[in-house]
Design a protein around this motif. Structure first.
Motif, PDB file in Angstrom:
ATOM      1  N   SER A   1      27.941  46.730  68.638  1.00 50.58           N
ATOM      2  CA  SER A   1      28.107  45.580  69.532  1.00 50.58           C
ATOM      3  C   SER A   1      26.927  45.439  70.488  1.00 50.58           C
ATOM      4  O   SER A   1      26.870  44.505  71.279  1.00 50.58           O
ATOM      5  CB  SER A   1      29.392  45.758  70.347  1.00 50.58           C
TER       6      SER A   1
ATOM      7  N   ALA B   1      21.693  48.110  68.427  1.00 56.84           N
ATOM      8  CA  ALA B   1      20.943  49.358  68.629  1.00 56.84           C
ATOM      9  C   ALA B   1      20.181  49.736  67.364  1.00 56.84           C
ATOM     10  O   ALA B   1      20.588  49.416  66.251  1.00 56.84           O
ATOM     11  CB  ALA B   1      21.895  50.472  69.021  1.00 56.84           C
TER      12      ALA B   1
ATOM     13  N   VAL C   1      22.197  53.682  62.886  1.00 53.12           N
ATOM     14  CA  VAL C   1      23.195  52.736  63.388  1.00 53.12           C
ATOM     15  C   VAL C   1      23.675  51.858  62.235  1.00 53.12           C
ATOM     16  O   VAL C   1      22.862  51.320  61.478  1.00 53.12           O
ATOM     17  CB  VAL C   1      22.588  51.850  64.499  1.00 53.12           C
TER      18      VAL C   1
ATOM     19  N   ALA D   1      29.689  53.177  65.590  1.00 52.16           N
ATOM     20  CA  ALA D   1      28.652  52.567  64.755  1.00 52.16           C
ATOM     21  C   ALA D   1      27.561  53.554  64.365  1.00 52.16           C
ATOM     22  O   ALA D   1      26.651  53.190  63.626  1.00 52.16           O
ATOM     23  CB  ALA D   1      28.034  51.385  65.497  1.00 52.16           C
TER      24      ALA D   1
ATOM     25  N   GLY E   1      24.775  49.474  74.342  1.00 52.71           N
ATOM     26  CA  GLY E   1      23.723  50.286  74.942  1.00 52.71           C
ATOM     27  C   GLY E   1      24.147  51.663  75.425  1.00 52.71           C
ATOM     28  O   GLY E   1      23.322  52.399  75.989  1.00 52.71           O
ATOM     29  N   GLU E   2      25.395  52.050  75.199  1.00 54.67           N
ATOM     30  CA  GLU E   2      25.847  53.376  75.667  1.00 54.67           C
ATOM     31  C   GLU E   2      25.080  54.499  74.965  1.00 54.67           C
ATOM     32  O   GLU E   2      24.781  55.523  75.578  1.00 54.67           O
ATOM     33  CB  GLU E   2      27.351  53.542  75.420  1.00 54.67           C
TER      34      GLU E   2
HETATM   35  S1  SF4 Z   1      25.629  52.061  68.397  1.00 59.74           S
HETATM   36 FE1  SF4 Z   1      25.153  52.125  70.591  1.00 59.74          FE
HETATM   37  S2  SF4 Z   1      24.918  49.971  71.178  1.00 59.74           S
HETATM   38 FE2  SF4 Z   1      25.992  50.012  69.188  1.00 59.74          FE
HETATM   39  S3  SF4 Z   1      28.191  49.976  69.711  1.00 59.74           S
HETATM   40 FE3  SF4 Z   1      27.581  52.155  69.518  1.00 59.74          FE
HETATM   41  S4  SF4 Z   1      27.054  52.793  71.613  1.00 59.74           S
HETATM   42 FE4  SF4 Z   1      27.065  50.545  71.592  1.00 59.74          FE
END
Ligand code: SF4
Ligand code: SF4
Length: 102
Positions: free
Chosen positions: A31, A70, A25, A97, A34-35
């Motif tokens: 952001s 994340a 990440v 991300a 949590g997706e």
């Molecule tokens: S890495 Fe996961 S928590 Fe972060 S913006 Fe992307 S989907 Fe959302």
């Protein structure tokens, strides 16, 4: 002859293992929605609550806000890419991300 075949088999296994892409990440883009965590079939993504610098009081003491971010647990990602797909769906390709670990 058997030894040579065994050696080739070992080399093949090493090369195959290295082809697996691991993901990480990028904290500057995440952001904390949590997706990706929901999409990961192996449960290797955590969403942490972390402190971020927010400002400084007049007496010089720092104060912090919290945010969510994340984190992919190292060495447990199998490289399926579902987290990246989920992040791209929510944030677009440029805003995604999740990146390949180099
Ligand atoms: S890495 Fe996961 S928590 Fe972060 S913006 Fe992307 S989907 Fe959302
Ligand atoms: S690539 Fe697959 S296994 Fe690795 S963190 Fe993403 S969803 Fe989970």
């Amino acid at each position: 002859m058997k030894n040579i075949l065994f050696l080739f088999l070992c080399l093949f296994c090493i090369v195959s293992c290295n082809k697996n892409t691991e993901y990480q990440v990028n904290p500057t883009k995440c952001s904390g929605c949590g997706e990706c965590k929901k999409a990961c079939p192996n449960g290797v993504i955590a969403v942490d609550i972390i402190n971020v610098d927010s400002g400084v009081f007049s007496d010089g003491t720092k104060y912090y806000d919290t945010t969510r971010r994340a984190r992919i647990r190292p060495n447990r990602c199998v490289g399926c890419g579902k987290c990246k797909q989920a992040c791209e769906k929510r944030n677009g390709k440029d805003g995604c991300a999740i990146e390949e670990r180099k």
